[in-house]
Scaffold this active site. Structure first.
Site, short mmCIF file in Angstrom:
data_model
loop_
_atom_site.label_atom_id
_atom_site.label_comp_id
_atom_site.label_asym_id
_atom_site.label_seq_id
_atom_site.Cartn_x
_atom_site.Cartn_y
_atom_site.Cartn_z
N CYS B 52 3.58 14.30 1.57
CA CYS B 52 3.23 12.88 1.69
C CYS B 52 4.13 12.20 2.71
CB CYS B 52 3.39 12.19 0.33
SG CYS B 52 3.35 10.40 0.42
N CYS B 55 6.58 9.48 1.05
CA CYS B 55 7.63 9.80 0.08
C CYS B 55 9.02 9.76 0.71
CB CYS B 55 7.36 11.19 -0.53
SG CYS B 55 6.24 11.16 -1.96
N HIS B 118 5.73 8.78 -6.14
CA HIS B 118 4.40 9.10 -5.59
C HIS B 118 3.28 8.98 -6.63
CE1 HIS B 118 1.76 11.16 -2.66
NE2 HIS B 118 1.26 11.84 -3.67
N ASN B 158 -5.31 -1.50 0.17
CA ASN B 158 -6.53 -0.72 -0.02
C ASN B 158 -6.18 0.37 -1.02
OD1 ASN B 158 -8.10 -2.06 1.93
ND2 ASN B 158 -7.21 -0.82 3.57
N SER B 166 -6.01 6.51 2.68
CA SER B 166 -5.90 7.92 2.99
C SER B 166 -4.70 8.57 2.31
CB SER B 166 -5.85 8.13 4.50
OG SER B 166 -4.85 7.34 5.08
N HIS B 169 -0.07 7.60 -2.42
CA HIS B 169 1.27 7.01 -2.66
C HIS B 169 1.09 5.49 -2.74
CE1 HIS B 169 5.75 7.53 -2.38
NE2 HIS B 169 5.60 6.21 -2.31
N HIS B 171 1.05 1.98 -2.00
CA HIS B 171 1.48 1.21 -0.82
C HIS B 171 0.44 0.18 -0.43
CE1 HIS B 171 -1.35 3.92 1.18
NE2 HIS B 171 -1.29 3.17 2.25
N GLN B 173 -0.31 -2.96 2.98
CA GLN B 173 -0.09 -3.21 4.39
C GLN B 173 0.13 -4.69 4.64
OE1 GLN B 173 -2.48 -1.18 7.35
NE2 GLN B 173 -3.57 -0.05 5.76
O1 LIG Z 1 -4.55 1.63 8.00
P1 LIG Z 1 -5.25 2.68 7.17
O2 LIG Z 1 -4.91 2.61 5.72
O3 LIG Z 1 -5.11 4.06 7.74
O4 LIG Z 1 -6.80 2.31 7.31
C1 LIG Z 1 -7.57 1.60 6.40
O5 LIG Z 1 -7.23 0.22 6.36
C2 LIG Z 1 -7.44 -0.52 7.57
C3 LIG Z 1 -7.15 -1.98 7.30
O6 LIG Z 1 -7.97 -2.51 6.28
C4 LIG Z 1 -8.87 -0.34 8.11
O7 LIG Z 1 -8.95 -0.91 9.40
C5 LIG Z 1 -9.26 1.14 8.19
O8 LIG Z 1 -10.62 1.26 8.57
C6 LIG Z 1 -9.01 1.81 6.82
O9 LIG Z 1 -9.35 3.17 6.87
#
Ligand SMILES: O=P(O)(O)O[C@H]1O[C@H](CO)[C@@H](O)[C@H](O)[C@H]1O
Ligand SMILES: O=P(O)(O)O[C@H]1O[C@H](CO)[C@@H](O)[C@H](O)[C@H]1O
Lengths: 351, 351
Positions: B52, B55, B118, B158, B166, B169, B171, B173
């Site tokens: 990961c 981590c 994790h 997300n 993806s 873990h 997290h 943004q």
């Molecule tokens: O930044 P990550 O987690 O790789 O990507 C994810 O979140 C982003 C922000 O919402 C989007 O633009 C991406 O399409 C999504 O796959």
């Protein structure tokens, strides 16, 4: 500091149809992908599937049986989002609390099978067969639009499981309703204010400049152009625009129907050829409402919103930032246009 | 003809934050589903995953190594959609063609690990540990917002592969940028015109009525309320709203941070308990821009947009009609609220 280059630097582009911006991040296409992978649509072999509720002669929900149709077949959705019945409401609209506004909505949901053949998709059909689909779209637009409680008719197709389509039998939908939906109202406002200012349609002026530059033009025939809009949001988003400002399908001549069918076939073939799979998308027509107002501002166009990004199995996720803040894309519209231009109009299955 | 009943009849509801409508079709929940099924998030067992990139101690892209952090850890996204570098552009903004508007965009993308562990997710963390996340959100909002070229800070998460995440873990943004994104501009306009008209914030007045009716209230503590908004679009969409009109995280006292952490924990626990899985969603905070204007109209809130509809594996697809016309939902906000109210605040894993 660097000087701006749209191929390398993050930037925003303006979508004049929706009056909003899209964030373009060309440098981001390089990031590795460890996330969800989609199952690409595998080719359907059988022209008839006994378990398909859209195939000729089969029974649907509610014990209804499909006729043994050939070609196009249209019927009322058995599980529509709208109902035909009129409902009455006590509360006058303007009495409602401005933070709790709610109105009954009346309408009709139709399903349109593009072909009796379970194994086909639009790009695999003949231009003649697609022309028949276009002529039925026109008939439906007109006959639904004529009903006094129907003010807008949305024609669309969801293709592929990744786009929420639950049956591979080639089909689309038609939702006709009393209200003009939010996104169409917004588009109409922007088209109208452009028309009032310039005396020409927004898309007519836009098209002249695109035809001159050629950079984003994918296909062109006597009646229509397919292009990647300058403000495209989805990775391979395109639009088909009529060359002269036709208000709606009602303005389509027989020749227009065939020309539109031709460009539909070629565009969807190019899509399939990008990754050699049946390319998923949601697509739909934006045209004048059927509310009996005059709509010189409307200029017929069809949007294609395909989700795939990097490969047959990796799509663009419109999540987090996109749901809360603004649409975002990773490759530029010009890069997508380049790929779509190079993609052949001969379907990969026929090579 | 029948008299209108919002539990049975299709209707539209108005979203005053976005000035748009959502189509509600309660009768449609009965349709059978033969479409795509999602793989639910399976429980992560390992507190540390050597592969990961989030981590502690592991290496990321570009040979960077994570510190051996405990608790919360924030760093610049290695593949950000925005770049910090200033780029210059020749074309003055107002010289640009109104149909081809494009502007460079500058900003910073940060990743925030909620925990070194994790295997955790927000509902499984302690209130103290979540309070630490909230306090780092506040710090980031303030320090990024202080930069002269940053005018808006979008904090979001997300969660789940189905939401484009993806890495399991825990997290989120943070995207900080020069421009105020389209949806935030629109929300701000609606908040502002309400504030100018009434002298109170839209969400304050809305909240008083919701608290009085109780129908859509899911959770409430001294500082915050979690509810299903009257105009909810996603099946289990909710909002957390501060009880008094806090402009932004900057207005959060220590006590507010703990109260917000508590409601975050309880709400996400209720989500997980609906289908006894780790419930996917995109969630994010809407608050005042950092553009140094005064923003009395802003009232801190956090949106939760979870996609699941019928089960752990069947989500709502916002496609076709929704992409082209208007948002649409199948169960009423009140039905969802009922389910969320009944769902326990003790996590199913601890039962
Ligand atoms: O930044 P990550 O987690 O790789 O990507 C994810 O979140 C982003 C922000 O919402 C989007 O633009 C991406 O399409 C999504 O796959
Ligand atoms: O009507 P269908 O094909 O069953 O359903 C699909 O298309 C509809 C219209 O875009 C959406 O509302 C549904 O979420 C989607 O699954």
């Amino acid at each position: 500091s660097n000087s701006f280059n749209s191929k390398n630097h993050p930037h925003r582009r303006y979508n004049p149809l929706l009056d909003e911006w899209v964030l373009v991040s060309p440098q981001r296409a390089k990031r590795p992908w460890q996330g969800q992978e989609e199952k690409p649509l595998t080719s359907i072999q059988n022209q008839y599937d006994p378990k398909c509720y859209l195939c000729p002669g089969n029974s649907r929900a509610n014990e209804t049986q499909n006729p043994h149709y050939e070609g196009v077949y249209v019927f009322d959705n058995d599980f529509g989002a709208l109902l035909k019945e009129e409902v009455t409401t006590d509360k006058a609209d303007d009495e409602a609390d401005e933070l709790f506004k709610m109105k009954p909505e009346r309408g009709i949901n139709r399903v349109i099978c593009f072909s009796h053949d379970h194994s086909l998709t639009l790009p695999e059909m003949s231009v003649e067969a697609i022309t028949k689909v276009v002529s039925v779209w026109k008939e439906e637009y007109q006959s639904l639009g004529k009903l006094d409680y129907i003010n807008y008719v949305q024609i669309f197709e969801n293709k592929g499981a990744v786009m929420g389509c639950s049956n591979p039998h080639p089909h689309g939908q038609i939702w006709a309703q009393a209200s003009i939906p939010s996104q169409v109202v917004r588009t109409q406002q922007n088209l109208k204010s452009y028309y009032d200012k310039h005396g020409t349609t927004l898309l007519y002026d836009y098209l002249q400049k695109e035809i001159e530059s050629k950079e984003r033009i994918i296909l062109e025939n006597k009646g229509f152009v397919a292009l990647v809009p300058f403000w495209a949001t989805w990775p391979y988003e395109t639009m088909i625009i009529s060359k002269i400002p036709l208000n709606s399908l009602s303005d389509f001549s027989h020749e227009d129907q065939a020309l539109f069918a031709q460009i539909l076939k070629d565009l969807t073939t190019k899509y399939d050829n990008i990754f050699s799979i049946s390319f998923p998308y949601s697509a739909g027509i934006h045209q004048a409402p059927t509310d009996l107002e005059s709509h010189e501002e409307w200029h017929f166009h069809m949007h294609f919103y395909p989700p795939l990004l990097r490969s047959a199995s990796v799509k663009k996720f419109m999540v987090g930032y996109e749901m809360l803040a603004e649409a975002q894309r990773d490759i530029t519209p010009e890069q997508s246009a380049e790929i779509l231009k190079k993609s052949s109009t001969i379907h990969y299955k026929n090579k």
